[in-house]
Design an enzyme around this catalytic site. Structure first.
Site, PDB file in Angstrom:
ATOM      1  N   HIS A  68     -35.731  11.520  64.604  1.00  0.00           N
ATOM      2  CA  HIS A  68     -34.364  11.202  64.193  1.00  0.00           C
ATOM      3  C   HIS A  68     -33.361  12.078  64.943  1.00  0.00           C
ATOM      4  O   HIS A  68     -32.316  11.608  65.396  1.00  0.00           O
ATOM      5  CB  HIS A  68     -34.197  11.419  62.686  1.00  0.00           C
ATOM      6  CG  HIS A  68     -34.603  10.250  61.850  1.00  0.00           C
ATOM      7  ND1 HIS A  68     -34.092   8.985  62.033  1.00  0.00           N
ATOM      8  CD2 HIS A  68     -35.466  10.166  60.795  1.00  0.00           C
ATOM      9  CE1 HIS A  68     -34.620   8.161  61.135  1.00  0.00           C
ATOM     10  NE2 HIS A  68     -35.459   8.850  60.382  1.00  0.00           N
ATOM     11  N   GLU A  86     -39.088  13.079  61.494  1.00  0.00           N
ATOM     12  CA  GLU A  86     -37.762  13.684  61.349  1.00  0.00           C
ATOM     13  C   GLU A  86     -37.258  14.257  62.671  1.00  0.00           C
ATOM     14  O   GLU A  86     -36.064  14.163  62.983  1.00  0.00           O
ATOM     15  CB  GLU A  86     -37.799  14.765  60.261  1.00  0.00           C
ATOM     16  CG  GLU A  86     -38.290  14.298  58.899  1.00  0.00           C
ATOM     17  CD  GLU A  86     -37.517  13.109  58.348  1.00  0.00           C
ATOM     18  OE1 GLU A  86     -36.352  12.915  58.752  1.00  0.00           O
ATOM     19  OE2 GLU A  86     -38.075  12.366  57.526  1.00  0.00           O
TER      20      GLU A  86
END
EC number: 3.4.24.-
Length: 283
Positions: free
Chosen positions: A143, A140
């Site tokens: 990202h 994450e």
């Protein structure tokens, strides 16, 4: 997948409202240049509104709670891990949230790297080892460091523009005719119907492109996680998902980190788990 669904749903809602406004008011006019200008303005409006609302909408949709002051060892570990990974990735510390859900799930969202969010479910914390959860968090963080939400918004803006422009240019051609005096007229009813049908059709085609890019960026985020914590941990996390969830149990579930292996890959926001594992092994 959740952040993608929320982004696309908001974008589609804004596009629908703006599309109706365009048709009812005729604000785009009949000229190709006028249609193109309005397509650019309204096309990017939908994606940018979705982008700037993404963090708030995602947090509210899962009833997540941002950790402001760690209250236990788990929350302290989350804050420390995300902080360490963010520093290593060269991005500001994102907000960290936990939400109650049995799904093994996590997502990252936010309009900018300095205003981002990483959220994890209680299901993930309860079912993954510390090493596996660390890999998911690194995924994450990647990202965010890759600027995926901004890139997705820009891509969606371009796609929206083409959807609006092409649907209205074709609708104008179909609905236009000449009267006995040689003057060009346009049937508003036909124009509205044709433009709406074409917008939905082109919207489906645009979503295929958007989902392709989403799958591509998942591979990049996996590689980013591997660079932050090592590829073995990321492979372990993906294998854990395979162990915890049979394909049929994923049907209809709302997941950011997982995917549904039964759906057509064209409309999947995430690549199949086996492909992600294979790509990591080939790094």
């Amino acid at each position: 997948m959740m952040r993608i669904l929320l982004f696309l749903a908001t974008n589609m809602a804004v596009m629908l409202v703006l599309g109706i406004i365009l048709n009812v008011t005729g604000i785009a006019g009949n000229s190709t240049g006028g249609i193109l200008i309005m397509a650019l303005l309204f096309g990017f409006a939908g994606s940018l509104i979705s982008l700037f609302l993404s963090k708030t909408m995602a947090l509210r949709s899962v009833d997540g709670e941002v950790i402001t002051q760690p209250r236990n060892q788990t929350e302290r570990w989350l804050i420390d891990t995300v902080s360490r990974q963010a520093q290593k990735a060269g991005i500001p510390m994102p907000d960290v949230a936990i939400y109650h859900s049995p799904d093994v799930n996590a997502f990252a969202t936010g309009a900018t790297k300095s205003n981002s969010l990483v959220a994890v479910s209680t299901g993930l914390l309860n079912n993954m080892t510390e090493a596996e959860a660390e890999a998911v968090l690194a995924h994450e963080i990647s990202h965010i460091s890759n600027g995926d939400m901004v890139t997705m918004a820009l891509l969606q803006g371009v796609l929206n523009t083409f959807v609006i422009f092409l649907s209205r240019v074709i609708a104008t051609a179909v609905a236009s005719s000449r009267n006995n005096n040689g003057e060009e007229t346009r049937s508003s009813g036909i124009y509205f119907l044709v433009s709406m049908v074409l917008e939905m059709l082109f919207g489906v085609l645009a979503s295929i492109i958007a989902m392709w890019f989403s799958r591509y960026r998942e591979f990049r985020a996996d590689a980013g996680s591997a660079s932050l914590v090592g590829k073995e941990k990321m492979i372990m996390a993906l294998q854990r998902l395979q162990q915890l969830h049979e394909p049929q149990n994923l049907e209809g579930s709302l997941n950011a980190f997982m995917i549904n292996g039964k759906r057509s890959e064209l409309f999947m926001s995430h690549p199949p788990l086996e492909k992600r594992i294979e790509a990591l092994r080939n790094l």
